[in-house]
Write a protein that holds these residues in place. Sequence first.
Motif, PDB file in Angstrom:
ATOM      1  N   PHE A   1       0.860  -1.177   0.000  1.00  0.00           N
ATOM      2  CA  PHE A   1       0.000   0.000   0.000  1.00  0.00           C
ATOM      3  C   PHE A   1       0.901   1.233   0.000  1.00  0.00           C
ATOM      4  CE2 PHE A   1      -2.810   3.110   2.012  1.00  0.00           C
ATOM      5  CZ  PHE A   1      -3.983   2.896   1.318  1.00  0.00           C
ATOM      6  N   VAL A   2       0.748   2.097  -0.986  1.00  0.00           N
ATOM      7  CA  VAL A   2       1.613   3.265  -1.129  1.00  0.00           C
ATOM      8  C   VAL A   2       0.818   4.522  -0.834  1.00  0.00           C
ATOM      9  CG1 VAL A   2       3.120   4.555  -2.700  1.00  0.00           C
ATOM     10  CG2 VAL A   2       2.949   2.054  -2.900  1.00  0.00           C
ATOM     11  N   ARG A   3       1.416   5.398  -0.046  1.00  0.00           N
ATOM     12  CA  ARG A   3       0.768   6.666   0.320  1.00  0.00           C
ATOM     13  C   ARG A   3       1.689   7.805  -0.100  1.00  0.00           C
ATOM     14  NH1 ARG A   3      -4.404   8.193   1.942  1.00  0.00           N
ATOM     15  NH2 ARG A   3      -4.281   9.808   3.503  1.00  0.00           N
ATOM     16  N   ILE A   4       1.139   8.753  -0.838  1.00  0.00           N
ATOM     17  CA  ILE A   4       1.857   9.954  -1.275  1.00  0.00           C
ATOM     18  C   ILE A   4       1.131  11.146  -0.671  1.00  0.00           C
ATOM     19  CG2 ILE A   4       2.597  11.348  -3.241  1.00  0.00           C
ATOM     20  CD1 ILE A   4       2.250   8.719  -4.934  1.00  0.00           C
ATOM     21  N   VAL A   5       1.881  12.001  -0.001  1.00  0.00           N
ATOM     22  CA  VAL A   5       1.278  13.173   0.631  1.00  0.00           C
ATOM     23  C   VAL A   5       2.040  14.418   0.180  1.00  0.00           C
ATOM     24  CG1 VAL A   5       0.634  14.294   2.801  1.00  0.00           C
ATOM     25  CG2 VAL A   5       0.612  11.788   2.644  1.00  0.00           C
ATOM     26  N   LYS A   6       1.300  15.400  -0.313  1.00  0.00           N
ATOM     27  CA  LYS A   6       1.866  16.692  -0.714  1.00  0.00           C
ATOM     28  C   LYS A   6       1.652  17.668   0.435  1.00  0.00           C
ATOM     29  CE  LYS A   6       1.377  20.426  -4.082  1.00  0.00           C
ATOM     30  NZ  LYS A   6       0.561  20.925  -5.207  1.00  0.00           N
ATOM     31  N   LEU A   7       2.747  18.299   0.854  1.00  0.00           N
ATOM     32  CA  LEU A   7       2.726  19.227   1.985  1.00  0.00           C
ATOM     33  C   LEU A   7       3.283  20.573   1.541  1.00  0.00           C
ATOM     34  CD1 LEU A   7       4.433  16.681   4.367  1.00  0.00           C
ATOM     35  CD2 LEU A   7       2.000  17.212   4.353  1.00  0.00           C
ATOM     36  N   SER A   8       2.533  21.626   1.763  1.00  0.00           N
ATOM     37  CA  SER A   8       2.959  22.975   1.392  1.00  0.00           C
ATOM     38  C   SER A   8       3.070  23.821   2.653  1.00  0.00           C
ATOM     39  CB  SER A   8       1.945  23.589   0.418  1.00  0.00           C
ATOM     40  OG  SER A   8       2.353  24.872   0.027  1.00  0.00           O
TER      41      SER A   8
ATOM     42  N   GLU B   1       5.323  -0.490  12.992  1.00  0.00           N
ATOM     43  CA  GLU B   1       4.899  -1.772  12.438  1.00  0.00           C
ATOM     44  C   GLU B   1       4.080  -1.564  11.161  1.00  0.00           C
ATOM     45  OE1 GLU B   1       2.522  -5.836  13.659  1.00  0.00           O
ATOM     46  OE2 GLU B   1       2.954  -4.351  15.204  1.00  0.00           O
ATOM     47  N   GLY B   2       4.507  -2.221  10.097  1.00  0.00           N
ATOM     48  CA  GLY B   2       3.809  -2.129   8.822  1.00  0.00           C
ATOM     49  C   GLY B   2       4.423  -1.148   7.849  1.00  0.00           C
ATOM     50  N   CYS B   3       5.280  -0.231   8.336  1.00  0.00           N
ATOM     51  CA  CYS B   3       5.942   0.721   7.436  1.00  0.00           C
ATOM     52  C   CYS B   3       7.149   0.035   6.817  1.00  0.00           C
ATOM     53  CB  CYS B   3       6.374   1.990   8.170  1.00  0.00           C
ATOM     54  SG  CYS B   3       7.106   3.226   7.058  1.00  0.00           S
ATOM     55  N   MET B   4       7.193   0.046   5.494  1.00  0.00           N
ATOM     56  CA  MET B   4       8.265  -0.634   4.774  1.00  0.00           C
ATOM     57  C   MET B   4       9.235   0.343   4.113  1.00  0.00           C
ATOM     58  SD  MET B   4       5.560  -3.292   3.093  1.00  0.00           S
ATOM     59  CE  MET B   4       6.704  -4.080   2.008  1.00  0.00           C
TER      60      MET B   4
ATOM     61  N   GLU C   1      -3.366  -1.332   3.991  1.00  0.00           N
ATOM     62  CA  GLU C   1      -4.067  -0.122   4.417  1.00  0.00           C
ATOM     63  C   GLU C   1      -4.313  -0.106   5.923  1.00  0.00           C
ATOM     64  OE1 GLU C   1      -7.892   2.638   3.097  1.00  0.00           O
ATOM     65  OE2 GLU C   1      -7.670   0.631   2.251  1.00  0.00           O
ATOM     66  N   ALA C   2      -4.538  -1.264   6.506  1.00  0.00           N
ATOM     67  CA  ALA C   2      -4.760  -1.336   7.953  1.00  0.00           C
ATOM     68  C   ALA C   2      -3.535  -0.859   8.726  1.00  0.00           C
ATOM     69  CB  ALA C   2      -5.123  -2.767   8.357  1.00  0.00           C
ATOM     70  N   ALA C   3      -2.338  -1.180   8.238  1.00  0.00           N
ATOM     71  CA  ALA C   3      -1.108  -0.732   8.906  1.00  0.00           C
ATOM     72  C   ALA C   3      -1.011   0.792   8.880  1.00  0.00           C
ATOM     73  CB  ALA C   3       0.118  -1.362   8.251  1.00  0.00           C
ATOM     74  N   LEU C   4      -1.321   1.393   7.726  1.00  0.00           N
ATOM     75  CA  LEU C   4      -1.312   2.855   7.640  1.00  0.00           C
ATOM     76  C   LEU C   4      -2.338   3.439   8.602  1.00  0.00           C
ATOM     77  CD1 LEU C   4      -0.518   5.615   6.454  1.00  0.00           C
ATOM     78  CD2 LEU C   4      -2.180   5.183   4.641  1.00  0.00           C
TER      79      LEU C   4
END
Length: 98
Positions: A2-9, A33-36, A59-62
């Motif tokens: 599961f890949v998460r991309i976050v844009k922060l300004s 735990e769960g972050c790779m 997704e549960a780990a995130l």
Amino acid sequence: MFVRIVKLSFKPTKVDDFITIFETNKTYIRNFEGCMFLELYRDKTHSNIFFTYSYWSDEAALNTYRHSNLFTSVWTETKQLFNNKPEAWSVDKLVSLP
């Protein structure tokens, strides 16, 4: 995966504060735990815009991370530095390089 991309300004005057927060917490997040995988990228044109890329076992780990004391602490500090609403995408990785 599961890949998460976050844009922060961020407010330009708060960029160094954000980098300090990230540097202080990146090892804790990576060891959650769960972050790779976790990396931080900076926009080449707008030096106050960053992207985090993180890989999670599922997704549960995130979601477990997002409801943790670690996330609450990091997010409470970070959100005060924004100059725009963060954007996030959850994506599936389709191709990996060898």
